[in-house]
Design a protein around this motif. Sequence first.
Motif, PDB file in Angstrom:
ATOM      1  N   ASN A 388       0.801  -1.219   0.000  1.00  8.19           N
ATOM      2  CA  ASN A 388       0.000   0.000   0.000  1.00  8.19           C
ATOM      3  C   ASN A 388       0.835   1.271   0.000  1.00  8.19           C
ATOM      4  N   GLU A 418      -8.288   2.070   2.953  1.00  9.88           N
ATOM      5  CA  GLU A 418      -9.412   1.304   2.381  1.00  9.88           C
ATOM      6  C   GLU A 418      -8.965   0.456   1.184  1.00  9.88           C
ATOM      7  N   THR A 419      -7.938   0.957   0.492  1.00 14.45           N
ATOM      8  CA  THR A 419      -7.498   0.253  -0.712  1.00 14.45           C
ATOM      9  C   THR A 419      -6.568  -0.919  -0.402  1.00 14.45           C
ATOM     10  N   SER A 429     -10.109  -6.035  -1.090  1.00  9.84           N
ATOM     11  CA  SER A 429      -9.457  -4.959  -0.333  1.00  9.84           C
ATOM     12  C   SER A 429     -10.174  -4.777   1.003  1.00  9.84           C
ATOM     13  N   LYS A 430      -9.538  -3.976   1.861  1.00  7.18           N
ATOM     14  CA  LYS A 430     -10.188  -3.666   3.139  1.00  7.18           C
ATOM     15  C   LYS A 430     -11.535  -2.974   2.881  1.00  7.18           C
ATOM     16  N   GLY A 431     -11.568  -2.100   1.875  1.00  6.89           N
ATOM     17  CA  GLY A 431     -12.812  -1.404   1.534  1.00  6.89           C
ATOM     18  C   GLY A 431     -13.916  -2.386   1.149  1.00  6.89           C
ATOM     19  N   ASP A 432     -13.548  -3.452   0.391  1.00  6.07           N
ATOM     20  CA  ASP A 432     -14.554  -4.471   0.015  1.00  6.07           C
ATOM     21  C   ASP A 432     -15.128  -5.127   1.271  1.00  6.07           C
ATOM     22  N   CYS A 434     -15.233  -3.875   4.364  1.00  5.37           N
ATOM     23  CA  CYS A 434     -16.115  -2.926   5.069  1.00  5.37           C
ATOM     24  C   CYS A 434     -17.467  -2.849   4.346  1.00  5.37           C
ATOM     25  N   GLY A 435     -17.397  -2.893   3.020  1.00  3.92           N
ATOM     26  CA  GLY A 435     -18.634  -2.794   2.219  1.00  3.92           C
ATOM     27  C   GLY A 435     -19.591  -3.936   2.532  1.00  3.92           C
ATOM     28  N   ASP A 438     -21.056  -3.588   5.992  1.00  2.00           N
ATOM     29  CA  ASP A 438     -22.123  -2.578   6.016  1.00  2.00           C
ATOM     30  C   ASP A 438     -23.396  -3.094   5.347  1.00  2.00           C
ATOM     31  N   GLU A 471     -13.520  -4.456  12.374  1.00  2.00           N
ATOM     32  CA  GLU A 471     -14.637  -3.701  11.785  1.00  2.00           C
ATOM     33  C   GLU A 471     -15.951  -4.026  12.489  1.00  2.00           C
TER      34      GLU A 471
END
Length: 837
Positions: A388, A418-419, A429-432, A434-435, A438, A471
């Motif tokens: 990263n 997030e990336t 990714s971390k963003g995926d 979290c998505g 959520d 998370e």
Amino acid sequence: MSKKTLIVIGNGMVGHHFLEQLVATPAAADFDIKVFGEEKLLAYDRVHLSEYFGGSTHADLAMGTADWYAENNIDLRLGEQVTGIDRDNQTITTPMGEYSYDELVLATGSYPFVPPIKGNEHPHCLVYRTLEDLDSIRASADGAKTGVVVGGGLLGLEAANALKTLGLDAHVVEFAPRLMPVQLDSDGGALLKHKIEELGVQVHTEKATTEIIEGEDARLRMNFSDDSHLETDLIVFSAGIRPQDALARSSDLAMGERGGIVINDQCTTSDPHIHAIGECALWSEKIFGLVAPGYTMARTLASVLNGDEEAAFTGADMSTKLKLLGVDVGSIGDAHAQTPGSRNIRFNDEQAGHYRRMVISEDGKTLLGAILVGDNSHYDTLLQYALNGIELPEQPETLIVPESQGGAPALGPDALPETASICSCHNVSKGDICGVIDAGCSDLGSVKAETKASTGCGGCAALLKNVVDNELEKRGVEVSKDICEHFPYSRQDLFNIVKVNGIRTFRTLIREHGKGHGCDICKPAVGSILATCWNEHILATDHVPLQDTNDTFMANMQKNGTYSIVPRIPGGEITPDKLIVLGEVAKEYNLYTKITGGQRVDLFGATLSELPEIWEKLIAAGFETGHAYGKSLRTVKSCVGNTWCRYGVQDSVGMAITLENRYKGLRAPHKVKMAVSGCTRECAEAQSKDFGVIATENGWNLYVCGNGGMRPRHGDLFATDLSDEELIRTIDRVVMFYVRTADRLQRTSVWMENLEGGLDYLKQVVLEDSLGICDELEQHMADLVDTYQCEWKTAVEDPEKRKRFREFVNAPEKKDPVQEWTTERDQRRPLLEGEPA
Ligand SMILES: Cc1cc2nc3c(=O)[nH]c(=O)nc-3n(C[C@H](O)[C@H](O)[C@H](O)COP(=O)(O)OP(=O)(O)OC[C@H]3O[C@@H](n4cnc5c(N)ncnc54)[C@H](O)[C@@H]3O)c2cc1C
Ligand code: SF4
Ligand code: SF4
């Protein structure tokens, strides 16, 4: 509109993954899909191939089912090799016929390179790629004593481990000056070699084999260019892979100079209707020998066929994190510092056997690469810095020195952008993550199901769990107690499942109640549960792969690679005759002797092959194993009690011996210590033990869940003035309740601190039988006492088990890899780091 025909050649990991991706897109409806696989078996997980020797079957390793292919209208033709491609007419040929295609996907993988050495066609010269290969190796190992792997790379070391599992004396012959030359530098390679030799695999570097001929004492003899030789019964070639590109070559597709089917970023070859993915494909002059890049190509091609004009394969991270023969090895990015101006920071602890190297950019801000040997605990943090581009701390060395020496703590999940790529196999990714949390995922299992993270090579399992737990906690969701990603159960649940269903192997448990292949967390935990439930020998074939190093050799490995031997001396009482035997054995094998804190004698400095010989002598003199290596009862310490001491009110030695003989061998979530004092003066320090017994005028007081060590805890007074029988019955119940309900690696002290209801609850369960389980707890304990066996006695009497302790049969002069000894206070001990010989 009539459908087009899509043909996939090769039903391996990447070919199968491509189909999974494609059927999830609308484009699947446009195609009649046919798949040709040369192997007779449906695509299976090659990454975990070696588990076949641990008892896994093709069904365990299979990546899908025939039903899945049928349900998705895919015509699967196994055992049918494609022999030709006619690009002009858009057809392929197999021995069964000719088939037309509109789009053709080559997913033919690679094959093991066998160096052109005279004699390599001998029937006992084999390779390690398919399940059939493993069947051949197993057949060849029958009646064999020694096996050689040619090639000291990642796969070669895995093959060497497999030979060892088959009971052979395993050797690795490597042409380069070090092991894993692609991933490691010379210091890392040297440490890995040392560690692997300690584990009984002999490594020969800088050896070029010139010919293979009939052997004198074994089936084969390998002659080397330096005029040395090695006799062996079988040879496994693992000297690299070559892309399986023969079909493409014969149909004049563009090829790389050294092989490989040239593809562009859309995974398409020089023919717009032919595509290539996986290990047969050459992208930007690179062949990727790992599964993650193949999966990324598969995803890219599925998107391309689905009309996504943006889809592109842009290369892949080749970092690797492995456990080879139990030794941690990690290699990240530019491990060999090939970036101009790059600089190195090294940490090398020869005593602990840990080597770490960071390669950083010229300005000191970015981590370019890293090498780890002996301890991968820094891997995830370093990988995240490298992937990263996270700016390095002012003193980057803090990332690789131990925390006790000023090292930085591991990078927490919050520090990741997030990336940040968490799973490279499935590009998550971390963003995926979290998505999907959520969007409703509330545990690790559902995150994995939704994103597929950690279902490829599995290297990211720990990091994924960290991120998901973090998370979920941030969102106020209670974090699951699942033991790991392979079982949706806590250790307590698993214990009950094993016990209630009479499950006797890890394989059955994971097949019926888990998923995947297991990991370093669940395997030893299940190994311990199985041992507690059924008391089978820990070196039984099914159980060996579950054990950690100490249990595997039934001895504690010391920091110089030798082993220690600790016979049981119940209650610390020993006859002069037995003391003499200990002295004689120690003298014969030149072992350092020390009285331990648990009132027994520890013999240090034995080599692996000496262990059974030494134990044979000790067992003949009436000793048993002391389980110093196991998560089990260690010792029951005692004072001299009323036999000798004028203050004593009970026979503390007699009670200690009774307790030690009763609970010896019991496998628990962690080690268990006990002590018995003959009066309240407490000379045996019983209140600092898991189970402490103190004599009273009327019997015994019992203290539970005490601890010495790093986090001392005073034991809780549990019951008073117990008779002998009451004392034993009470300890039986508490011990068994602990064994059933504690988490993995949880000492009784921590268990008590976490037990809901605490001491009062435990008293209700054990003294008042509030759960109605006390009869069962006692019966379980009685069964364990009845089935006790001295593990070492069984091992020395069983030639198959003894084989595990053999070292270098062909080179007895290399018996002891550690030669650096000195004498201190009249005994031999290893040299310390930097100490002159
Ligand atoms: C022991 C071992 C351990 C490994 N460990 C790891 C690891 O830890 N991490 C990691 O990332 N990777 C690892 N790998 C590598 C990983 O398995 C490969 O990257 C992956 O299998 C590549 O998939 P593929 O589909 O390209 O090739 P393959 O899985 O080899 O599949 C290709 C298939 O195509 C078939 N085929 C070839 N030619 C034809 C033809 N003409 N007609 C019909 N069928 C044909 C072959 O028989 C084969 O079944 C390991 C490999 C091995 C052998
Ligand atoms: S604990 Fe009591 S009985 Fe035991 S040695 Fe000490 S004083 Fe004597
Ligand atoms: S306290 Fe235990 S772990 Fe620590 S150095 Fe001593 S023996 Fe080793």
